[in-house]
Write an enzyme that holds these catalytic residues in place. Structure first.
Site, PDB file in Angstrom:
ATOM      1  N   CYS A 142       0.834  -1.212   0.000  1.00 43.25           N
ATOM      2  CA  CYS A 142       0.000   0.000   0.000  1.00 43.25           C
ATOM      3  C   CYS A 142       0.863   1.253   0.000  1.00 43.25           C
ATOM      4  O   CYS A 142       0.575   2.232  -0.709  1.00 43.25           O
ATOM      5  CB  CYS A 142      -0.950  -0.010   1.202  1.00 43.25           C
ATOM      6  N   CYS A 166      -3.971  12.884   8.200  1.00 44.45           N
ATOM      7  CA  CYS A 166      -2.579  12.947   8.669  1.00 44.45           C
ATOM      8  C   CYS A 166      -1.736  13.620   7.594  1.00 44.45           C
ATOM      9  O   CYS A 166      -1.667  13.139   6.457  1.00 44.45           O
ATOM     10  CB  CYS A 166      -2.028  11.548   8.959  1.00 44.45           C
ATOM     11  N   CYS A 214      20.018  27.854 -20.996  1.00 43.72           N
ATOM     12  CA  CYS A 214      21.452  27.609 -20.817  1.00 43.72           C
ATOM     13  C   CYS A 214      21.737  26.517 -19.791  1.00 43.72           C
ATOM     14  O   CYS A 214      22.871  26.035 -19.694  1.00 43.72           O
ATOM     15  CB  CYS A 214      22.146  28.909 -20.400  1.00 43.72           C
ATOM     16  N   CYS A 281     -25.848  54.501 -31.710  1.00 39.53           N
ATOM     17  CA  CYS A 281     -25.314  53.191 -32.134  1.00 39.53           C
ATOM     18  C   CYS A 281     -23.939  52.901 -31.546  1.00 39.53           C
ATOM     19  O   CYS A 281     -23.413  51.809 -31.718  1.00 39.53           O
ATOM     20  CB  CYS A 281     -25.254  53.109 -33.655  1.00 39.53           C
ATOM     21  N   CYS A 291     -18.788  72.796 -37.780  1.00 40.86           N
ATOM     22  CA  CYS A 291     -19.221  73.230 -36.457  1.00 40.86           C
ATOM     23  C   CYS A 291     -19.283  72.051 -35.507  1.00 40.86           C
ATOM     24  O   CYS A 291     -18.859  70.935 -35.827  1.00 40.86           O
ATOM     25  CB  CYS A 291     -20.583  73.913 -36.561  1.00 40.86           C
TER      26      CYS A 291
END
Length: 515
Positions: A142, A166, A214, A281, A291
């Protein structure tokens, strides 16, 4: 300092080792050792053992317990010592999930030859059961399967006990034994994970960001808010992994990079200055003369000054039935002002980055030095030219990143709650004075280094040499003054901590290989 008052023939101080506190950088290095070191694959184990040995001696621990502690505390020996002194040994071990109970044998199970494993519920001979430091005991099969799963999941640096709730870390020597029996290659992978933990989990060690890689890592000895140069030549900010960017902080750079990404923001900036959104829109509309009444393609008329919807009746001075809302006018004015401000800083930043890119190519300078060496039969020191070029590159990088620093530091958003408008203006004026001094003299140094001084006659050559030497010293002083202004004037009264890599007269710290 008056930009036109420099006497290029004075013996201006030009010492690469001059730094704060009355000590040269070379002297400080000799006292404290190099500020950063290169860790190669060959010396990685030695570097790790060095820190392990310190903790083993401090706390009388085994190597596996010392490693568990250091992984939890990110390989910060000083932090381990600090927690030990301030909180005690029990708290130190508890936080790192380390238990020192010696329950590693099966003596408590010797009264019977067979026992039941609580994980697989199989009856198992006691010699096939293993107890960890926490006292929990399960069968070796196990444990082995548990270890294999955790290593394959990449959790091998801290494999906890299988028992419910644990968190005690398992003994690495037992993990190594059981995994080796089942999968030797995976056991090697486990050892590699533990070894590379010294880099991956260590806040003072980082891989060099070079591409292709590198193979080196860099360990800083003192301050993590710094800029370093790997043995391969790559310079980077140790905190954020980006290219060296002081006096701009890492957070400022992150915001600036996002804002400047691609050329999208330049288009947005132009549109925000030269167009307004239709109130119906919401498409952008550009005004080309005329103007203040503009008409969108959706046939909605609106006022160019405030952006509000109007009717069609108007004259050159007013729009019938419409009065601009002061709040909208102020909002539009602020947006335009901010766009112009951003464009100013962006243009200066890009201009100096482009200059830096050209000046970093030292082929022309090296060609001039070769020509002078070929012409002169005697041994002559031409290091003044190389030092001047390096000073130019360092100063140009500092100047370029001073613009995003100024954009955020003196704007209305980044520290708006900490700096009053009056204080911000005063500090901005002081900073820009220093910035302009750097900008003025850096162009002169760039000009003199670009001259064909290898073709000059002796008199003109000596004059050019003295100008470069003098200006190099002046640039060192001006850059230092710029950082002093940031540290002692701009940031000194702020509650928010803004970490900026310190100015180094010799340039970015070059990492040396670990002994």
């Amino acid at each position: 300092m008056d930009s036109d008052s420099i006497d290029y023939y004075d013996d201006a101080p030009y010492d690469d080792d001059v730094d704060d506190g009355g000590f040269s950088e070379a002297a400080l290095r000799s006292l404290n050792g190099p500020s950063c070191k290169v860790i190669t694959k060959e010396c990685l184990l030695a570097a790790q053992r060095e820190d392990l040995q310190k903790v083993m001696e401090l706390l009388s621990l085994t190597e596996n317990h010392a490693r568990t502690l250091l992984i939890h505390y990110r390989w910060d020996v000083d932090n381990v010592s600090e927690v030990f002194v301030n909180k005690g040994k029990d708290r130190l071990y508890e936080d790192a999930c380390v238990t020192l109970l010696d329950n590693g044998d099966s003596s408590s199970l010797q009264s019977s030859s067979v026992t039941t494993c609580e994980i697989c519920t199989e009856e198992v001979p006691v010699y096939n059961m293993t107890t960890m430091d926490c006292g929990h005991c399960f069968c070796n099969n196990c444990w082995t399967e548990h270890f294999l799963v955790k290593i394959n999941e990449g959790q091998s640096r801290r494999i906890s006990c299988m028992a419910h709730k644990c968190n005690v870390v398992c003994d690495e020597s037992k993990i190594r034994v059981y995994v080796s029996e089942k999968d030797p290659d995976l056991a090697k992978k486990f050892d590699r994970y533990l070894l590379e933990s010294y880099i991956e989990d260590n806040k003072r060690v980082k891989w060099c960001p070079s591409v292709p890689h590198c193979g080196y890592a860099i360990r800083v000895e003192y301050d993590e808010d710094c800029e370093v140069e790997c043995a391969c030549g790559v310079q980077f900010c140790f905190s954020c992994y980006s290219e060296a960017h002081s006096p701009c902080s890492c957070k400022m750079l992150e915001l600036w990079t996002e804002k400047c990404k691609d050329d999208i923001n330049q288009t947005k900036t132009w549109m925000s200055i030269n167009s307004k959104k239709c109130p119906k829109c919401h498409k952008p509309v550009e005004k080309n003369g005329g103007c203040n009444l503009v008409v969108c393609i959706c046939r909605q008329p609106f006022c160019w000054l405030c952006g509000g919807a109007t009717g069609f009746q108007h004259n050159w001075e007013s729009i019938e039935g419409h009065t601009c809302e002061e709040q909208q006018m102020a909002k539009a004015a602020r947006a335009k002002s901010e766009s112009l401000r951003y464009t100013h800083y962006l243009d200066r930043f890009k201009a100096h980055k482009d200059s830096l890119k050209a000046e970093t190519d030292l082929k022309k300078l090296q060609s001039k030095i070769s020509n002078m060496e070929a012409r002169d039969k005697k041994i002559v020191d031409y290091s003044w030219a190389t030092k001047g070029a390096n000073r130019l590159i360092l100063s140009r990088r500092i100047l370029s990143y001073s613009y995003p620093f100024a954009y955020y530091m003196f704007g209305d958003v980044f520290l708006s709650e900490e700096m009053k408008k009056e204080d911000r203006i005063i500090k901005q004026n002081l900073f820009e004075q220093q910035q302009q001094q750097v900008e003025s003299h850096i162009e002169k140094l760039s000009f003199f280094l670009a001259e064909p001084f290898d073709e000059f006659d002796e008199k003109t050559f000596n004059e050019s040499k003295m100008k470069i030497i003098t200006l190099s010293g002046v640039m060192d002083l001006l850059c230092k003054n710029l950082y002093d202004c940031i540290d002692n004037v701009i940031l000194c009264d702020l509650e928010t901590t803004i970490n900026i890599a310190p100015y180094r007269s010799n340039g970015i710290d070059k990492a040396v290989e670990i002994d």
